[in-house]
Design a protein around this motif. Structure first.
Motif, PDB file in Angstrom:
ATOM      1  N   ALA A   1       0.830  -1.206   0.000  1.00 41.33           N
ATOM      2  CA  ALA A   1       0.000   0.000   0.000  1.00 41.33           C
ATOM      3  C   ALA A   1       0.865   1.258   0.000  1.00 41.33           C
ATOM      4  O   ALA A   1       0.600   2.219  -0.740  1.00 41.33           O
ATOM      5  CB  ALA A   1      -0.920  -0.009   1.221  1.00 41.33           C
ATOM      6  N   LEU A   2       1.898   1.238   0.818  1.00 46.09           N
ATOM      7  CA  LEU A   2       2.769   2.405   0.933  1.00 46.09           C
ATOM      8  C   LEU A   2       3.426   2.735  -0.405  1.00 46.09           C
ATOM      9  O   LEU A   2       3.585   3.914  -0.757  1.00 46.09           O
ATOM     10  CB  LEU A   2       3.839   2.138   1.998  1.00 46.09           C
ATOM     11  N   GLU A   3       3.774   1.706  -1.158  1.00 42.96           N
ATOM     12  CA  GLU A   3       4.410   1.914  -2.458  1.00 42.96           C
ATOM     13  C   GLU A   3       3.487   2.616  -3.447  1.00 42.96           C
ATOM     14  O   GLU A   3       3.957   3.220  -4.412  1.00 42.96           O
ATOM     15  CB  GLU A   3       4.880   0.574  -3.040  1.00 42.96           C
ATOM     16  N   LYS A   4       2.194   2.531  -3.225  1.00 38.86           N
ATOM     17  CA  LYS A   4       1.228   3.135  -4.137  1.00 38.86           C
ATOM     18  C   LYS A   4       1.012   4.626  -3.876  1.00 38.86           C
ATOM     19  O   LYS A   4       0.370   5.312  -4.670  1.00 38.86           O
ATOM     20  CB  LYS A   4      -0.128   2.423  -4.005  1.00 38.86           C
ATOM     21  N   LEU A   5       1.542   5.129  -2.759  1.00 37.63           N
ATOM     22  CA  LEU A   5       1.235   6.486  -2.330  1.00 37.63           C
ATOM     23  C   LEU A   5       2.372   7.464  -2.641  1.00 37.63           C
ATOM     24  O   LEU A   5       3.552   7.143  -2.439  1.00 37.63           O
ATOM     25  CB  LEU A   5       0.937   6.492  -0.830  1.00 37.63           C
ATOM     26  N   PRO A   6       2.036   8.639  -3.109  1.00 34.60           N
ATOM     27  CA  PRO A   6       3.060   9.620  -3.497  1.00 34.60           C
ATOM     28  C   PRO A   6       3.868  10.165  -2.322  1.00 34.60           C
ATOM     29  O   PRO A   6       4.955  10.705  -2.516  1.00 34.60           O
ATOM     30  CB  PRO A   6       2.249  10.738  -4.170  1.00 34.60           C
TER      31      PRO A   6
END
Length: 232
Positions: free
Chosen positions: A24-29
């Motif tokens: 999830a963290l990888e998907k966030l700017p």
């Protein structure tokens, strides 16, 4: 933004939750603005540090769960693991007192290697069938990740970091945290259990945009472990 994660090495849902949270963290700017702090939690502090049991033995002897039921539970968790990209090997997993492993996690924190050590410990326990209560194993993990061997040996063979471990456990009790994994987002929101990736994405985005009342649970009660065992 700071994320505190209470977890125990022998909790399979903590391993699943870690993978889903990181995806999830990888998907966030704003991923590079997020600080992750791993916190200690012991599902069963009564276990003898010098003894190990198989997963099925533990369920039968400590929890009173029949072998057939325990095997079914393990199979269900293994299926959840596959969806998160984890190949659990419960036949090899050894249950023991995890306090020594939590010492390593706190040592790793001083070297900014907490997430790496968490991953290594989960892999050692759930995939390689290693005894995560063994000082020799823990020193080996520390050394492989770049922590000085002599420092690791000294710290892990003493009570130097016991206060830090016990403080995490006390903080969990004081905040009403009874099961893991438990994620506290910026000291305000909470997400409990091994939630799907999108649940973490939404919770992290909402927390980043606006924080509200303490420990408002943004999840719907996902799979987790507590002192009475693991539930789906």
């Amino acid at each position: 933004m700071k994320i505190e994660i209470w977890s125990d090495v022998m909790c399979p849902f903590c391993y699943i939750g870690k993978h889903n949270f990181e995806k999830a963290l990888e998907k966030l700017p704003f991923k590079n603005e997020v600080e992750v702090e791993w916190k200690s939690f012991q599902l069963d502090p009564t276990l003898n540090p010098s003894e190990v049991k198989t997963t099925i033995e533990y369920f039968k002897e400590k929890k009173g769960i029949p072998e057939a039921q325990a095997s079914q539970m393990v199979s269900q968790v293994a299926q959840m693991g596959q969806m998160a990209g984890i190949d659990f090997n419960f036949e090899k997993a050894l249950i023991t007192n995890t306090f020594p492993a939590h010492r390593l996690i706190h040592l790793a924190k001083k070297h900014n290697l907490s997430s790496e050590v968490e991953e290594a410990l989960f892999e050692a326990h759930f995939i390689d069938g290693e005894n995560v209560g063994s000082i020799d194993l823990l020193v080996s993990i520390a050394e492989k990740l770049g922590i000085d061997k002599e420092e690791a040996q000294k710290v892990l063979s003493s009570d130097t970091l016991d206060q830090e471990v016990n403080q995490d456990i006390a903080d969990a009790q004081n905040n009403g945290i009874t099961g893991v994994p438990f994620f506290v987002l910026n000291g305000k929101y909470a997400v409990s259990g091994a939630q799907p990736v999108e649940t973490f994405v939404n919770a992290l985005q909402q927390t980043y945009n606006e924080t509200a009342s303490p420990f408002k649970d943004l999840s719907d009660g996902g799979a987790s472990c507590d002192a009475d065992g693991c539930s789906i």
